[in-house]
Write an enzyme that holds these catalytic residues in place. Structure first.
Site, short mmCIF file in Angstrom:
data_model
loop_
_atom_site.label_atom_id
_atom_site.label_comp_id
_atom_site.label_asym_id
_atom_site.label_seq_id
_atom_site.Cartn_x
_atom_site.Cartn_y
_atom_site.Cartn_z
N SER A 138 -1.33 3.72 -4.05
CA SER A 138 -1.74 2.68 -4.98
C SER A 138 -2.72 3.32 -5.94
O SER A 138 -3.30 4.37 -5.64
CB SER A 138 -2.44 1.55 -4.21
N TYR A 151 -8.23 -1.71 2.18
CA TYR A 151 -7.07 -1.29 1.40
C TYR A 151 -7.37 0.00 0.64
O TYR A 151 -6.58 0.95 0.66
CB TYR A 151 -6.70 -2.41 0.41
#
Length: 256
Positions: A138, A151
């Site tokens: 990401s 995350y």
């Protein structure tokens, strides 16, 4: 281009994973899908591209189930030539309020599962002297955002794992690279758009522009199809010496 190859894509019953699976299938790769929710629909979408498709419902937080999935893939198609580590979940909270069980789940599914799948897939790839490991990280593997501690930590870890995997196999035909998307319009992100619209009493379009405007200069979503095309590039002869990169498709997010 990938006829005769087998790709295992984790978290591939929807969103980014399904987009990548379909892109690889369009190049002739047989596909092993994994994930929750509807299975028949995604299987039919991939099969329509003229390849063989199988499904394994491994819980990506459980190493034993990941091992069973790799064995299943080998039994179905011979071996895994292309591994796409895509499975992921999200939870948003400040660190002092972050539920410990959510932290553990995100680290297990978003990061540790990539390690377990990689370690199990590597021996066959090394023996064949050809393999592609593609980790869907990401932009949060490159930069941070408030309230996303687990995350961001997991995705930074995935980028680190990518580099080490690439280095350990640098003189072989096995490559490892990471894709680092910004906002991608998946069901997970659509929920965030809907929540922002409801909270602010605004339209979905306004909520979308607000969401993108906070971080992504292009003001447009990356698509699963674009991410799939990058995965295909990594698997192509042109990607033979692309090793250990964290390739962001983020509309300029990390360039700021």
């Amino acid at each position: 281009m990938l006829k005769g190859k087998t790709a295992l894509v984790t978290g591939s019953t929807s969103g980014i994973g399904l987009g990548i699976a379909k892109a690889l299938a369009a190049q002739g790769a047989n596909i092993v899908l994994n994930g929750f929710g509807d299975v028949d629909g995604p299987k039919a979408e991939v099969a329509a591209l003229g390849v063989k498709v199988a499904y394994h419902g491994a819980d990506m937080s459980k190493p034993a189930e990941i091992e069973d999935m790799l064995k299943f893939a080998a039994a179905q198609f011979g071996q895994v030539d292309i591994l796409v580590n895509n499975a992921g979940i999200q939870h948003v909270a400040r660190i002092e309020n972050f539920p410990v069980e959510r932290w553990d789940a995100i680290i297990a599914i978003n990061m540790s599962s990539a390690f377990h799948a990689t370690r199990l897939a590597l021996p066959a790839m090394q023996k064949a002297n050809w393999g592609r490991i593609i980790n869907v990280a990401s932009v949060h593997g490159l930069v941070g955002s408030a309230e996303k501690s687990a995350y961001v930590t997991a995705k930074h870890g995935v980028v680190g794992l990518t580099k080490v995997t690439a280095l350990e196999n640098a003189t072989t035909g096995v490559t490892c690279n990471a894709i680092c998307p910004g906002w991608v319009l998946t069901p997970l992100v659509q929920k965030q758009v809907d929540a922002k619209a409801a909270a602010g009493g605004i339209s979905n379009l306004e909520a979308t522009q607000q969401l993108l405007g906070e971080k992504e200069p292009s003001l447009q979503f990356t698509t699963p199809e674009e991410l799939g095309a990058l995965a295909v590039f990594f698997c192509s002869p042109a990607g033979n010496n692309v090793r250990g990169v964290a390739w962001n498709m983020d509309g300029g997010w990390a360039a700021q």
